[in-house]
Design a protein around this motif. Structure first.
Motif, PDB file in Angstrom:
ATOM      1  N   LEU A 163       0.806  -1.215   0.000  1.00 57.35           N
ATOM      2  CA  LEU A 163       0.000   0.000   0.000  1.00 57.35           C
ATOM      3  C   LEU A 163       0.844   1.271   0.000  1.00 57.35           C
ATOM      4  O   LEU A 163       0.447   2.278  -0.587  1.00 57.35           O
ATOM      5  N   GLU A 164       1.983   1.261   0.646  1.00 56.56           N
ATOM      6  CA  GLU A 164       2.743   2.492   0.849  1.00 56.56           C
ATOM      7  C   GLU A 164       3.876   2.728  -0.135  1.00 56.56           C
ATOM      8  O   GLU A 164       4.274   3.870  -0.359  1.00 56.56           O
ATOM      9  N   ALA A 165       4.423   1.696  -0.726  1.00 56.33           N
ATOM     10  CA  ALA A 165       5.651   1.846  -1.518  1.00 56.33           C
ATOM     11  C   ALA A 165       5.426   2.744  -2.735  1.00 56.33           C
ATOM     12  O   ALA A 165       4.348   2.752  -3.324  1.00 56.33           O
ATOM     13  N   PRO A 166       6.446   3.523  -3.129  1.00 51.11           N
ATOM     14  CA  PRO A 166       6.338   4.336  -4.343  1.00 51.11           C
ATOM     15  C   PRO A 166       6.045   3.473  -5.564  1.00 51.11           C
ATOM     16  O   PRO A 166       6.424   2.295  -5.628  1.00 51.11           O
ATOM     17  N   THR A 167       5.390   4.055  -6.538  1.00 49.84           N
ATOM     18  CA  THR A 167       5.016   3.320  -7.744  1.00 49.84           C
ATOM     19  C   THR A 167       6.231   2.703  -8.436  1.00 49.84           C
ATOM     20  O   THR A 167       6.174   1.582  -8.940  1.00 49.84           O
ATOM     21  N   ALA A 168       7.334   3.457  -8.447  1.00 49.49           N
ATOM     22  CA  ALA A 168       8.516   3.000  -9.176  1.00 49.49           C
ATOM     23  C   ALA A 168       9.299   1.914  -8.442  1.00 49.49           C
ATOM     24  O   ALA A 168      10.190   1.291  -9.033  1.00 49.49           O
ATOM     25  N   ALA A 169       8.982   1.664  -7.174  1.00 49.62           N
ATOM     26  CA  ALA A 169       9.721   0.651  -6.422  1.00 49.62           C
ATOM     27  C   ALA A 169       9.449  -0.733  -6.993  1.00 49.62           C
ATOM     28  O   ALA A 169       8.285  -1.113  -7.184  1.00 49.62           O
ATOM     29  N   PRO A 170      10.480  -1.517  -7.294  1.00 51.07           N
ATOM     30  CA  PRO A 170      10.266  -2.856  -7.862  1.00 51.07           C
ATOM     31  C   PRO A 170       9.475  -3.742  -6.908  1.00 51.07           C
ATOM     32  O   PRO A 170       9.678  -3.709  -5.694  1.00 51.07           O
ATOM     33  N   VAL A 171       8.555  -4.524  -7.458  1.00 55.13           N
ATOM     34  CA  VAL A 171       7.783  -5.467  -6.651  1.00 55.13           C
ATOM     35  C   VAL A 171       8.674  -6.659  -6.323  1.00 55.13           C
ATOM     36  O   VAL A 171       9.267  -7.270  -7.210  1.00 55.13           O
ATOM     37  N   THR A 172       8.776  -6.971  -5.032  1.00 58.33           N
ATOM     38  CA  THR A 172       9.646  -8.055  -4.584  1.00 58.33           C
ATOM     39  C   THR A 172       8.862  -9.056  -3.750  1.00 58.33           C
ATOM     40  O   THR A 172       7.776  -8.755  -3.242  1.00 58.33           O
ATOM     41  N   ALA A 173       9.454 -10.218  -3.584  1.00 60.15           N
ATOM     42  CA  ALA A 173       8.828 -11.232  -2.738  1.00 60.15           C
ATOM     43  C   ALA A 173       8.713 -10.743  -1.300  1.00 60.15           C
ATOM     44  O   ALA A 173       7.680 -10.944  -0.645  1.00 60.15           O
ATOM     45  N   ALA A 174       9.763 -10.069  -0.800  1.00 58.00           N
ATOM     46  CA  ALA A 174       9.754  -9.601   0.582  1.00 58.00           C
ATOM     47  C   ALA A 174       8.618  -8.609   0.826  1.00 58.00           C
ATOM     48  O   ALA A 174       8.000  -8.592   1.895  1.00 58.00           O
ATOM     49  N   GLY A 175       8.322  -7.778  -0.181  1.00 53.57           N
ATOM     50  CA  GLY A 175       7.281  -6.779  -0.008  1.00 53.57           C
ATOM     51  C   GLY A 175       5.884  -7.349   0.059  1.00 53.57           C
ATOM     52  O   GLY A 175       4.959  -6.705   0.550  1.00 53.57           O
ATOM     53  N   THR A 176       5.689  -8.552  -0.434  1.00 57.06           N
ATOM     54  CA  THR A 176       4.356  -9.165  -0.470  1.00 57.06           C
ATOM     55  C   THR A 176       4.225 -10.349   0.494  1.00 57.06           C
ATOM     56  O   THR A 176       3.171 -10.986   0.533  1.00 57.06           O
ATOM     57  N   ALA A 177       5.249 -10.621   1.273  1.00 63.06           N
ATOM     58  CA  ALA A 177       5.257 -11.831   2.108  1.00 63.06           C
ATOM     59  C   ALA A 177       4.150 -11.829   3.153  1.00 63.06           C
ATOM     60  O   ALA A 177       3.472 -12.847   3.366  1.00 63.06           O
ATOM     61  N   TRP A 178       3.930 -10.700   3.836  1.00 67.01           N
ATOM     62  CA  TRP A 178       2.931 -10.642   4.906  1.00 67.01           C
ATOM     63  C   TRP A 178       1.523 -10.870   4.334  1.00 67.01           C
ATOM     64  O   TRP A 178       0.749 -11.667   4.854  1.00 67.01           O
ATOM     65  N   LEU A 179       1.194 -10.174   3.260  1.00 71.40           N
ATOM     66  CA  LEU A 179      -0.107 -10.370   2.624  1.00 71.40           C
ATOM     67  C   LEU A 179      -0.249 -11.800   2.136  1.00 71.40           C
ATOM     68  O   LEU A 179      -1.301 -12.439   2.326  1.00 71.40           O
ATOM     69  N   ALA A 180       0.786 -12.347   1.524  1.00 76.04           N
ATOM     70  CA  ALA A 180       0.723 -13.717   1.009  1.00 76.04           C
ATOM     71  C   ALA A 180       0.495 -14.716   2.135  1.00 76.04           C
ATOM     72  O   ALA A 180      -0.277 -15.671   1.991  1.00 76.04           O
ATOM     73  N   TRP A 181       1.158 -14.502   3.258  1.00 77.66           N
ATOM     74  CA  TRP A 181       0.990 -15.426   4.389  1.00 77.66           C
ATOM     75  C   TRP A 181      -0.436 -15.373   4.922  1.00 77.66           C
ATOM     76  O   TRP A 181      -1.038 -16.411   5.240  1.00 77.66           O
ATOM     77  N   LEU A 182      -1.009 -14.165   5.013  1.00 79.92           N
ATOM     78  CA  LEU A 182      -2.396 -14.053   5.472  1.00 79.92           C
ATOM     79  C   LEU A 182      -3.354 -14.751   4.519  1.00 79.92           C
ATOM     80  O   LEU A 182      -4.374 -15.315   4.939  1.00 79.92           O
ATOM     81  N   LEU A 183      -3.033 -14.729   3.230  1.00 81.15           N
ATOM     82  CA  LEU A 183      -3.861 -15.424   2.255  1.00 81.15           C
ATOM     83  C   LEU A 183      -3.711 -16.934   2.359  1.00 81.15           C
ATOM     84  O   LEU A 183      -4.646 -17.692   2.049  1.00 81.15           O
ATOM     85  N   TRP A 184      -2.530 -17.373   2.779  1.00 82.47           N
ATOM     86  CA  TRP A 184      -2.242 -18.806   2.799  1.00 82.47           C
ATOM     87  C   TRP A 184      -2.679 -19.481   4.094  1.00 82.47           C
ATOM     88  O   TRP A 184      -3.248 -20.573   4.085  1.00 82.47           O
ATOM     89  N   THR A 185      -2.429 -18.856   5.241  1.00 84.27           N
ATOM     90  CA  THR A 185      -2.648 -19.525   6.523  1.00 84.27           C
ATOM     91  C   THR A 185      -4.132 -19.831   6.729  1.00 84.27           C
ATOM     92  O   THR A 185      -5.004 -19.089   6.275  1.00 84.27           O
ATOM     93  N   GLU A 186      -4.408 -20.919   7.399  1.00 83.36           N
ATOM     94  CA  GLU A 186      -5.792 -21.346   7.596  1.00 83.36           C
ATOM     95  C   GLU A 186      -6.524 -20.480   8.615  1.00 83.36           C
ATOM     96  O   GLU A 186      -7.739 -20.385   8.584  1.00 83.36           O
ATOM     97  N   GLY A 187      -5.797 -19.859   9.507  1.00 89.46           N
ATOM     98  CA  GLY A 187      -6.422 -18.941  10.447  1.00 89.46           C
ATOM     99  C   GLY A 187      -6.257 -17.508   9.981  1.00 89.46           C
ATOM    100  O   GLY A 187      -6.296 -17.197   8.800  1.00 89.46           O
ATOM    101  N   SER A 188      -6.078 -16.618  10.933  1.00 93.63           N
ATOM    102  CA  SER A 188      -5.824 -15.221  10.619  1.00 93.63           C
ATOM    103  C   SER A 188      -4.817 -14.701  11.632  1.00 93.63           C
ATOM    104  O   SER A 188      -4.268 -15.470  12.432  1.00 93.63           O
ATOM    105  N   ALA A 189      -4.544 -13.417  11.613  1.00 94.38           N
ATOM    106  CA  ALA A 189      -3.598 -12.846  12.565  1.00 94.38           C
ATOM    107  C   ALA A 189      -3.834 -11.353  12.678  1.00 94.38           C
ATOM    108  O   ALA A 189      -4.314 -10.711  11.732  1.00 94.38           O
TER     109      ALA A 189
END
Length: 325
Positions: free
Chosen positions: A260-286
């Motif tokens: 949500l916060e990163a500048p538009t020009a910042a390259p999309v990386t795995a590290a930047g999406t890890a938290w969202l991806a984990w919330l999508l993957w885990t069976e519970g929530s956090a």
């Protein structure tokens, strides 16, 4: 809302000239004075937000006035800059005008009416610049908030298209964590980016995020259920977190709000999406609990049923994030 600058800074090495200028000009505007280029720079550093107009004598021991005006041009461009100089030195003044370092020059000895008229015009120009910048800041704030809302909707589309159909409560958990973190609108450089280019770049960014989320989904699936979810998240965050006594502490706030916060020009990386991806993957929530000193505790919980979400959950989440930011 900040006040408009209204003061005039006059720089001259002659004490009598400083006193004379202040006596002549103070009925027009408050006057600050300095007796050298270095003292003028120090005054700018301390009072730049209050100074509308800078007037500098040219011939002073050490550095000349046009050096100070160049410095102000580079570091405080909204201040209207003027050079006062003897008639025999007009060549230097004209060169300063041509280079864009000054608005106007005033010849010595001063004509009182001309001096006041020139300074009045300079103050009016400074007021116009200040009003323009204020309106531009307000416009940028609105556009940044709009971009933040657009990013939320793009994330929802990316999660639905690249990841899983039951994305809504999981994305809502991510947006809730962003609210807790005080998510800020992404910075936009409107001097180098127009709206069409921004939208194109944001669309490409959204696709890249979706691609990363899909890759994370495959990686998380490979982990299986043998490993604790928090241990998997700790590995995915790649050094931005630590596990202590079975609890996961995230040390890097940026790792939690990057989509949500990163500048538009910042390259999309795995590290930047890890938290969202984990919330999508885990069976519970956090959820996140602040621990002080920029540290956040990840607290696992149950995932709410999709039907328990409000029909306008995304709009409500956007409003909460905007208020928190």
């Amino acid at each position: 809302m900040s006040k408009q600058p209204q003061k005039i800074l006059y720089v001259d090495d002659e004490t009598m000239a400083l006193k004379y200028f202040e006596r002549l000009v103070s009925p027009l505007a408050p006057v600050l004075t300095a007796s050298s280029v270095e003292a003028g720079k120090a005054m700018l550093a301390e009072h730049a937000d209050e100074i509308a107009v800078l007037v500098s004598d040219q011939r002073m021991p050490g550095a000349y006035g046009n050096e100070l005006l160049r410095y102000a041009h580079d570091n405080h461009p909204n201040i209207v800059r003027m050079l006062t100089t003897a008639y025999s030195e007009l060549g230097e003044a004209i060169e300063a005008i041509n280079s864009g370092h000054i608005y106007r020059y005033i010849t010595k000895p001063w004509d009182l009416e001309s001096l006041r008229a020139d300074l009045k015009n300079a103050l009016e120009l400074a007021a116009l610049r200040s009003e323009r910048d204020m309106l531009l800041r307000e416009k940028l704030m609105v556009q940044q908030q709009q971009l933040l809302a657009e990013r939320v909707t793009q994330l929802v589309v990316a999660c639905a298209g690249f990841v899983r159909p039951d994305h809504a409560p999981r994305v809502e958990a991510f947006l809730q964590s962003a609210r807790v973190l005080g998510c800020r609108p992404p910075a936009i450089d409107w001097h180098s980016t127009d709206h069409a280019d921004l939208m194109q770049a944001e669309t490409a960014r959204s696709i890249a995020i979706g691609t990363e989320l899909a890759a994370w989904g495959r990686w998380f699936a490979d982990q299986g259920s043998a490993r604790p979810p928090l241990a998997v998240l700790d590995e995915a965050l790649a050094g931005a977190s630590e596990i202590h006594e079975g609890k996961l502490i995230v040390r890097d706030r940026a790792a939690l709000v990057w989509p949500l916060e990163a500048p538009t020009a910042a390259p999309v990386t795995a590290a930047g999406t890890a938290w969202l991806a984990w919330l999508l993957w885990t069976e519970g929530s956090a959820t996140l609990q602040p621990q002080g000193e920029g540290r956040w505790l990840v607290v696992q919980g149950a995932l709410p049923a999709p039907e328990s979400l409000r029909r306008d959950w995304m709009a409500a989440a956007i409003e909460r994030i905007e208020r928190a930011g």
